[in-house]
Enzyme design. Sequence first.
Site, PDB file in Angstrom:
ATOM      1  N   SER A   1     -78.239  36.614  21.356  1.00 43.63           N
ATOM      2  CA  SER A   1     -79.711  37.121  21.593  1.00 43.63           C
ATOM      3  C   SER A   1     -80.738  37.538  20.385  1.00 43.63           C
ATOM      4  CB  SER A   1     -79.524  38.364  22.430  1.00 43.63           C
ATOM      5  OG  SER A   1     -80.505  39.104  22.199  1.00 43.63           O
ATOM      6  N   LYS A   2     -81.906  36.997  20.450  1.00 44.57           N
ATOM      7  CA  LYS A   2     -82.732  37.052  19.332  1.00 44.57           C
ATOM      8  C   LYS A   2     -82.703  38.827  19.131  1.00 44.57           C
ATOM      9  CE  LYS A   2     -85.819  33.221  19.844  1.00 44.57           C
ATOM     10  NZ  LYS A   2     -86.995  32.872  19.750  1.00 44.57           N
ATOM     11  N   ARG A   3     -82.576  39.586  20.100  1.00 44.21           N
ATOM     12  CA  ARG A   3     -82.629  40.973  19.525  1.00 44.21           C
ATOM     13  C   ARG A   3     -81.324  41.393  18.904  1.00 44.21           C
ATOM     14  NH1 ARG A   3     -83.461  42.023  25.530  1.00 44.21           N
ATOM     15  NH2 ARG A   3     -83.935  39.787  25.538  1.00 44.21           N
ATOM     16  N   GLN A   4     -80.421  40.604  19.051  1.00 42.99           N
ATOM     17  CA  GLN A   4     -79.006  41.203  18.328  1.00 42.99           C
ATOM     18  C   GLN A   4     -79.539  41.286  16.803  1.00 42.99           C
ATOM     19  OE1 GLN A   4     -76.575  38.248  20.372  1.00 42.99           O
ATOM     20  NE2 GLN A   4     -74.879  39.523  19.799  1.00 42.99           N
TER      21      GLN A   4
ATOM     22  N   TYR B   1     -89.511  37.275  13.402  1.00 39.01           N
ATOM     23  CA  TYR B   1     -88.663  37.243  12.144  1.00 39.01           C
ATOM     24  C   TYR B   1     -88.196  35.775  12.224  1.00 39.01           C
ATOM     25  CZ  TYR B   1     -85.437  38.995  15.304  1.00 39.01           C
ATOM     26  OH  TYR B   1     -84.463  39.172  16.649  1.00 39.01           O
TER      27      TYR B   1
END
Length: 505
Positions: free
Chosen positions: A276-279, A38
Amino acid sequence: MRLNILNRLLVVPTRKACNIRGLAERPRVRFAPSPTGYLHLGGLRTALYNYLFAKSQNGVFILRIEDTDQTRKVEGSVDALINDLEWAGIEYHEGPGKNTECGPYIQSERLPIYQEHIAELLKNGSAYKCFCTERRLNVLRRDAVKSQRIPKYDNKCRSLSEQEIKDKINAGIPYCIRFKLTSECQTFEDMIFGGIAYDVSMNEGDPVLMKSDGFPTYHFANVVDDHLMAITHVLRGVEWQISTTKHLLIYKAFGWTPPRFGHLPLIVNADGTKLSKRQSDVKVEDYKTKGIYSLALVNYITLSGGGFDHVPGAGVRIKSMEDLAQEFQIDRISSRPSRLNPDLLEECNRLEIKRQLQDEQLSKQLSSKLEKLIVEKYPEQNKNVTEEHIKSVLNWATARVTRIEDLTSSEFGFLWILPSNAPTNFDRDLLIKLIESLGEMERFDQEYLKDRLREFSSSNNVKFPVLMKTLRSVLSGLKEGPGVAEMMSLLGKAQSLDRIKAVIR
Ligand code: GLU
């Protein structure tokens, strides 16, 4: 070394890339994401700054999809990315679906171009075929780690003879193509960070330009495309800064003039920790679904890190893309990490709702969005949900909520439905008198109501807080919430009276 950056920004090097007349006279910038998932906040900022730069300089903004690493490609991410950019109001002049002589703009559709260019580097001796196996490379890596050296390729295949190369090819041994790094300290003037100097060969072996599957690596395709697409300024994340010196060596090997480079600092949390891109909250899509407006998000991004006229602590104002483009100056971007302040996002969204309410068309859209949300959340909503009621709630809401979605939370449910838990224990006669008194009122605004309710409590010998408590519960079924007079003016005269009548029935 940072002096005169601005002056030099406007001097665009001429180059022989796509044959468009006058192409090199306008600055050309690009956003070059890899479709690996994304669009996140960092990517959005890179796209935005490139877009604003182009807009401010009458330049061209290009979208190029860097999908040469097919293993990391995520299905559907190009479309999602284009949608996100469109949502954010970032329109590209050239790119997928907007082809020109510089296209195609998707790297996997440009493979013959890279083949042609790698042949040039092989011919002029800047690149060579490497037959080393993955196994050998792993051994090199392991040995280096063991003896605490920087793991790097030992450039073994540089010294293969013509005959050895021929034999290996004839034997069907797969090969990649590597770039011959020269050991020299490469320097460049970063438009944001100032002078940068780095000797790539100190820290890595000869990098791969073409993989054995015939796909170019990021570094090679990126340089070839920036040149062929006549890119004049490269604005990208600071994580690519170290690669720039490598890119400059490739430009040199081709005899090309490189574009100017500017690297955008890291975006970090308010406390300086890494995002973090995961956030999930760094995903642009999530902001969208959480009810954040695009212009609010865009303004929020511009509030950290400099580049615009914003004075910290001076209050926030929602600026249009045109205004932002006019203010934008690369040399005012700070090289320090950009700290995000989530409170400012809330504030930006609140101000954006306020701005939209002042526009006839946008305010209609807000009303229908809210109406839709109410119907979804409260299928049992009563006839109180009129266009007028929605409008007055929206106007009131700009001081109270930061998202339209908040207006359908249980805290504000009373605005749309009759309270299900109205009191049973109340002074019936008092409420009958109150109905009479309210019925006679010609005005029903908050200030007026406040005074009249006070008068009513003293003339009827009931303590004001007791009256307020009863009324709040009759009107909303809640123990807390907006002031009673505020609630009544919001609900309107007819609805307020109906709710009081309903409990005494
Ligand atoms: N494809 C790279 C990325 O994913 C682009 C880096 C650049 O702009 O050169 O960020």
